[in-house]
Design a protein around this motif. Structure first.
Motif, PDB file in Angstrom:
ATOM      1  N   GLU A  55      70.513  45.505  46.455  1.00 30.18           N
ATOM      2  CA  GLU A  55      70.852  46.643  47.023  1.00 30.18           C
ATOM      3  C   GLU A  55      71.529  47.523  45.858  1.00 30.18           C
ATOM      4  OE1 GLU A  55      72.894  48.724  50.855  1.00 30.18           O
ATOM      5  OE2 GLU A  55      72.744  46.481  50.830  1.00 30.18           O
ATOM      6  N   ILE A  56      71.147  48.749  45.418  1.00 28.46           N
ATOM      7  CA  ILE A  56      71.788  49.269  44.415  1.00 28.46           C
ATOM      8  C   ILE A  56      72.334  50.822  45.182  1.00 28.46           C
ATOM      9  CG2 ILE A  56      71.266  50.874  42.523  1.00 28.46           C
ATOM     10  CD1 ILE A  56      69.380  48.808  41.627  1.00 28.46           C
ATOM     11  N   GLU A  57      73.659  50.949  45.189  1.00 32.13           N
ATOM     12  CA  GLU A  57      74.229  52.162  45.804  1.00 32.13           C
ATOM     13  C   GLU A  57      73.889  53.290  44.746  1.00 32.13           C
ATOM     14  OE1 GLU A  57      76.233  51.872  48.197  1.00 32.13           O
ATOM     15  OE2 GLU A  57      77.163  53.962  48.264  1.00 32.13           O
ATOM     16  N   TYR A  58      74.128  53.525  43.297  1.00 34.41           N
ATOM     17  CA  TYR A  58      73.620  54.687  42.969  1.00 34.41           C
ATOM     18  C   TYR A  58      73.315  54.324  41.237  1.00 34.41           C
ATOM     19  CZ  TYR A  58      78.518  54.760  42.154  1.00 34.41           C
ATOM     20  OH  TYR A  58      79.767  54.748  41.792  1.00 34.41           O
ATOM     21  N   PRO A  59      72.451  54.968  40.631  1.00 35.03           N
ATOM     22  CA  PRO A  59      72.300  54.740  39.376  1.00 35.03           C
ATOM     23  C   PRO A  59      73.432  55.362  38.677  1.00 35.03           C
ATOM     24  CG  PRO A  59      70.380  56.121  40.304  1.00 35.03           C
ATOM     25  CD  PRO A  59      71.323  55.864  41.454  1.00 35.03           C
ATOM     26  N   ALA A  87      68.516  70.054  30.719  1.00 28.22           N
ATOM     27  CA  ALA A  87      68.467  70.121  32.334  1.00 28.22           C
ATOM     28  C   ALA A  87      67.337  69.120  32.616  1.00 28.22           C
ATOM     29  CB  ALA A  87      68.005  71.506  32.422  1.00 28.22           C
ATOM     30  N   SER A  88      66.088  68.965  31.629  1.00 25.58           N
ATOM     31  CA  SER A  88      64.996  68.354  32.161  1.00 25.58           C
ATOM     32  C   SER A  88      65.287  66.745  32.381  1.00 25.58           C
ATOM     33  CB  SER A  88      63.930  68.359  30.968  1.00 25.58           C
ATOM     34  OG  SER A  88      64.540  67.783  29.850  1.00 25.58           O
ATOM     35  N   ALA A  89      66.644  66.312  31.831  1.00 24.03           N
ATOM     36  CA  ALA A  89      67.060  65.022  32.165  1.00 24.03           C
ATOM     37  C   ALA A  89      67.835  64.766  33.293  1.00 24.03           C
ATOM     38  CB  ALA A  89      67.871  64.614  30.686  1.00 24.03           C
ATOM     39  N   LEU A  90      68.020  65.815  34.005  1.00 26.88           N
ATOM     40  CA  LEU A  90      68.887  65.570  35.243  1.00 26.88           C
ATOM     41  C   LEU A  90      68.102  64.782  36.256  1.00 26.88           C
ATOM     42  CD1 LEU A  90      70.129  69.297  36.163  1.00 26.88           C
ATOM     43  CD2 LEU A  90      71.556  67.353  35.210  1.00 26.88           C
ATOM     44  N   SER A  91      68.641  63.862  36.830  1.00 24.19           N
ATOM     45  CA  SER A  91      68.145  62.821  37.894  1.00 24.19           C
ATOM     46  C   SER A  91      69.103  62.752  38.841  1.00 24.19           C
ATOM     47  CB  SER A  91      67.690  61.571  37.154  1.00 24.19           C
ATOM     48  OG  SER A  91      68.755  60.871  36.509  1.00 24.19           O
ATOM     49  N   ALA A  92      68.763  62.148  40.144  1.00 29.44           N
ATOM     50  CA  ALA A  92      69.491  61.883  41.181  1.00 29.44           C
ATOM     51  C   ALA A  92      70.438  60.767  40.871  1.00 29.44           C
ATOM     52  CB  ALA A  92      68.654  61.841  42.547  1.00 29.44           C
ATOM     53  N   GLY A  93      71.695  60.823  41.017  1.00 26.44           N
ATOM     54  CA  GLY A  93      72.621  59.562  40.751  1.00 26.44           C
ATOM     55  C   GLY A  93      73.958  60.063  40.412  1.00 26.44           C
ATOM     56  N   GLU A 148      78.263  63.746  41.204  1.00 25.63           N
ATOM     57  CA  GLU A 148      76.924  63.360  41.860  1.00 25.63           C
ATOM     58  C   GLU A 148      75.997  64.415  41.931  1.00 25.63           C
ATOM     59  OE1 GLU A 148      77.727  62.343  45.908  1.00 25.63           O
ATOM     60  OE2 GLU A 148      75.668  61.637  46.461  1.00 25.63           O
ATOM     61  N   VAL A 149      75.011  63.994  41.241  1.00 29.16           N
ATOM     62  CA  VAL A 149      73.786  64.943  41.156  1.00 29.16           C
ATOM     63  C   VAL A 149      72.874  64.721  42.006  1.00 29.16           C
ATOM     64  CG1 VAL A 149      72.094  65.714  39.225  1.00 29.16           C
ATOM     65  CG2 VAL A 149      74.311  64.966  38.685  1.00 29.16           C
ATOM     66  N   GLY A 150      72.272  65.666  42.577  1.00 30.73           N
ATOM     67  CA  GLY A 150      71.123  65.722  43.567  1.00 30.73           C
ATOM     68  C   GLY A 150      70.505  66.770  43.764  1.00 30.73           C
ATOM     69  N   ARG A 151      68.997  66.645  44.201  1.00 37.80           N
ATOM     70  CA  ARG A 151      68.126  67.938  44.786  1.00 37.80           C
ATOM     71  C   ARG A 151      68.951  68.488  45.680  1.00 37.80           C
ATOM     72  NH1 ARG A 151      63.570  67.384  41.448  1.00 37.80           N
ATOM     73  NH2 ARG A 151      62.754  69.327  42.410  1.00 37.80           N
ATOM     74  N   ARG A 152      68.790  69.952  45.771  1.00 36.97           N
ATOM     75  CA  ARG A 152      69.461  70.692  46.908  1.00 36.97           C
ATOM     76  C   ARG A 152      68.538  71.945  47.220  1.00 36.97           C
ATOM     77  NH1 ARG A 152      74.886  71.225  49.493  1.00 36.97           N
ATOM     78  NH2 ARG A 152      74.501  73.220  50.747  1.00 36.97           N
ATOM     79  N   ASP A 153      67.733  71.999  48.043  1.00 39.08           N
ATOM     80  CA  ASP A 153      66.932  73.206  48.363  1.00 39.08           C
ATOM     81  C   ASP A 153      67.508  74.023  49.292  1.00 39.08           C
ATOM     82  OD1 ASP A 153      65.002  71.963  46.802  1.00 39.08           O
ATOM     83  OD2 ASP A 153      63.418  72.245  47.797  1.00 39.08           O
ATOM     84  N   PRO A 154      68.038  75.247  48.744  1.00 38.49           N
ATOM     85  CA  PRO A 154      68.617  75.991  49.702  1.00 38.49           C
ATOM     86  C   PRO A 154      67.645  76.513  50.707  1.00 38.49           C
ATOM     87  CG  PRO A 154      68.680  76.956  47.462  1.00 38.49           C
ATOM     88  CD  PRO A 154      67.791  75.814  47.369  1.00 38.49           C
ATOM     89  N   SER A 155      68.235  76.712  52.091  1.00 38.77           N
ATOM     90  CA  SER A 155      67.616  77.518  53.233  1.00 38.77           C
ATOM     91  C   SER A 155      68.421  78.086  54.053  1.00 38.77           C
ATOM     92  CB  SER A 155      66.759  76.374  53.841  1.00 38.77           C
ATOM     93  OG  SER A 155      67.476  75.413  54.437  1.00 38.77           O
ATOM     94  N   GLY A 156      67.948  78.892  54.824  1.00 37.38           N
ATOM     95  CA  GLY A 156      68.984  79.831  55.723  1.00 37.38           C
ATOM     96  C   GLY A 156      68.196  80.459  56.940  1.00 37.38           C
ATOM     97  N   ASP A 157      68.693  81.204  57.692  1.00 36.48           N
ATOM     98  CA  ASP A 157      67.965  81.940  58.821  1.00 36.48           C
ATOM     99  C   ASP A 157      68.551  83.409  58.888  1.00 36.48           C
ATOM    100  OD1 ASP A 157      70.301  81.298  59.638  1.00 36.48           O
ATOM    101  OD2 ASP A 157      69.333  80.397  61.411  1.00 36.48           O
ATOM    102  N   SER A 158      68.961  84.240  57.757  1.00 36.04           N
ATOM    103  CA  SER A 158      69.450  85.586  57.557  1.00 36.04           C
ATOM    104  C   SER A 158      68.627  86.398  58.120  1.00 36.04           C
ATOM    105  CB  SER A 158      70.198  85.848  56.371  1.00 36.04           C
ATOM    106  OG  SER A 158      70.931  84.959  56.016  1.00 36.04           O
ATOM    107  N   ALA A 159      68.910  87.511  58.551  1.00 38.20           N
ATOM    108  CA  ALA A 159      68.320  88.594  59.072  1.00 38.20           C
ATOM    109  C   ALA A 159      67.307  89.333  57.888  1.00 38.20           C
ATOM    110  CB  ALA A 159      69.163  89.807  59.612  1.00 38.20           C
ATOM    111  N   THR A 160      66.079  89.495  58.272  1.00 38.04           N
ATOM    112  CA  THR A 160      65.376  90.181  56.976  1.00 38.04           C
ATOM    113  C   THR A 160      64.693  91.380  57.336  1.00 38.04           C
ATOM    114  OG1 THR A 160      63.479  89.117  57.972  1.00 38.04           O
ATOM    115  CG2 THR A 160      64.683  87.874  56.359  1.00 38.04           C
TER     116      THR A 160
END
Lengths: 347, 347
Positions: free
Chosen positions: B125-129, B141-147, B162-174
């Motif tokens: 079991e690996i906790e993180y790279p 930037a191209s070398a960023l990886s999760a870990g 700690e580096v990870g993917r993070r897709d922003p999302s929301g539900d604001s008025a439009t």
């Protein structure tokens, strides 16, 4: 009763007659007086009176301009940002005038002269010179001057910075050992078992964890090691260590070494400011690492001909403020180092 | 009893016999097993055992190396910073191995595999790279990886991110109005008396202070205005506003507009991040400006081929942390936008 102004193309001012002198100049500090009751307004002052409805219109030849059309025809970025800052300070209860004759005598080199709260242009006192910048306007380091800098961001919010000279000084311990054994590694220096005071009292290096504490093995940065070698405190050739610093960092190394050295000579202890994105954090009074106070300054080293982006400046100052330190720029030139502090202020 | 290791030049490992398997591998997670009780250690593992006094020396031909001489002969920057991070995690009670066969099966693309607390290389079991960098090593930037990324500064202090993917999302008025009257000024747009909801509910622009509040005059950034023009909400030609944006900011403008547009399309409200030195601060849920929550993210826009200096990364992340926001990098490439979050962590 609403007055109208007349645009005077020759002087680039807006003239207002009738009771304008009493109403706008004497009681609210707009413009400068002409003959009789007439006054002259800078465009930014005239726009503000239009905006507030104190002037009904500005007449220019056949045109009768309201706020919208007066602002729309003013050319260039500067007018917009200067208007926003002018209006903001007015709304905060300050009077201010263009930093120019005849608005103020002996005007400072700035955009505006801001008067002390409750005072105006006739009181002969200036609280501070104010410069106005859009967030995309670069600031050459050589143009820094004492006073307040207002930066207007792309969404028209304003941040105020107080800029001033700030010569660091301190009274930290300075006694050094002689010729400790040390090894130059790739980009750092290990000092093998120096007297504990080298770390404990003068705060050089970082002990390698897990070793005997009374004779710690210290890892020093190349800056620390060059300085220590120059002082004869470690048995390495200063030129060799300095050369390694240049290999690793380029010309930045010499600039940082000059600042490091001057700080040490002023009794101030510089340690790396890496975690704050700065070159150094500094301690003015170090007697013992066990009893270390809060570091007071974050120092960023720049060449004297550097050019700042207001965006970077905002980032630096914000961060320093967040960690209760003062941001100081060390500008390194041929004639020495100039030290400038920059802090966020609320007018 | 202290053991000695033998340097094996062919494999670049240090072999230790006797009871090494039981003593170092089985119970403390160093190295990998060979025949019988022998194990092989990576140089960084061997150095750590030397450092702790668990190995008395490493024999290489006629040389008998102690910690000092073993470290001094290891070439390059990398060994030093990798050793410091290895030792730091060990001292925090974690086991870790080089991210390579045969230390770990299916190794991640990193410097080390760190195991969950209390586990080791045999537990599958690996906790993180973990990647290790000196503060002067640039990160494409191209070398960023999760870990987790460990950055060692010039004074040998370590910061973990700690580096990870993070897709922003929301539900604001439009909902938007149609064709409001607007004027393009030098580097901003004024929208004259639009419906209050444009500011109040969808949070575009900044009201010019002192005007009637139910029909505010809004100052919009060129980004906001280009987007509003594209949506038909203001009566300006989108191409003209976009062109002005390019004149003022260069190619950065298009990159920021893509990020601005995608955030709006994801129901997130981007406002300027100027005061934080970022491109945007974002709000995931805006219904009313009167009831505005805390902005959650600071977004910095970069081209997909950008290269970061760890120093700038430290500054960004530190600042975001200080204002209780998460730093997100939006990497804009031909195929779309990649979103990465970077946060400081303590292992």
């Amino acid at each position: 009763m609403s007055l109208e102004g007349r645009f005077d193309e020759d002087d680039g001012v807006v003239r207002v007659g009738d009771n304008a002198r009493q109403r706008f100049y004497d009681s609210r500090g707009y413009g400068y007086p002409l003959e009789g009751n007439e006054i002259a307004l800078a465009p930014v002052e005239a726009a503000h009176l239009l905006f507030r409805g104190d002037l009904a219109a500005i007449v220019d030849g056949d045109d009768r301009l309201d706020f919208q059309s007066f602002v729309a025809r003013e050319p260039g970025t500067d007018f917009g940002v200067r208007f926003l800052v002018y209006a903001d300070l007015r709304s905060r209860g300050f009077y201010l005038s263009p930093a120019a004759e005849p608005w103020v005598a002996n005007p400072p080199d700035a955009d505006f002269a801001v008067f002390p709260r409750g005072k105006g242009p006739t009181d002969g006192e200036i609280e501070y010179p104010l410069r106005v910048l859009g967030e995309r306007t670069d600031v050459p380091a050589s143009a820094l001057s004492a006073g307040v800098l207002a930066v207007v961001d792309e969404e028209s919010e304003i941040t105020y910075f107080e800029v001033g000279r700030r010569d660091p000084s301190g009274d930290s311990a300075t006694a050094l050992p002689e010729r400790c054994e040390a090894a130059l590694l790739a980009d750092r220096v290990v000092v093998w078992e120096p007297p504990l005071a080298l770390y404990e009292e003068t705060f050089y290096g970082q002990p390698l964890e897990g070793r005997e504490y009374d004779r710690p093995t210290l890892q020093c940065s190349l800056l620390e090691a060059t300085y220590l070698a120059e002082q004869g405190a470690i048995d390495l050739d200063p030129a060799t260590v300095r050369e390694r610093g240049r290999d690793v960092e380029g010309e930045r190394f010499d600039r940082r070494l000059r600042v490091y050295t001057e700080l040490r000579e002023r009794g101030v202890v510089p340690k790396t400011g890496y975690k704050f994105g700065a070159d150094f954090r500094t301690y003015a009074t170090v007697d013992s690492v066990d009893d270390l106070g809060h570091s007071e300054l974050l120092v960023r080293v720049h060449p004297a001909d550097a050019v700042f982006e207001p965006r970077d400046l905002a980032l630096d100052v914000r961060l320093a403020h967040g960690v209760r330190k003062t941001m100081v720029f060390a500008l390194v030139g041929d004639d020495g180092i100039e030290w400038w502090s920059i802090e966020r202020v609320t007018p």
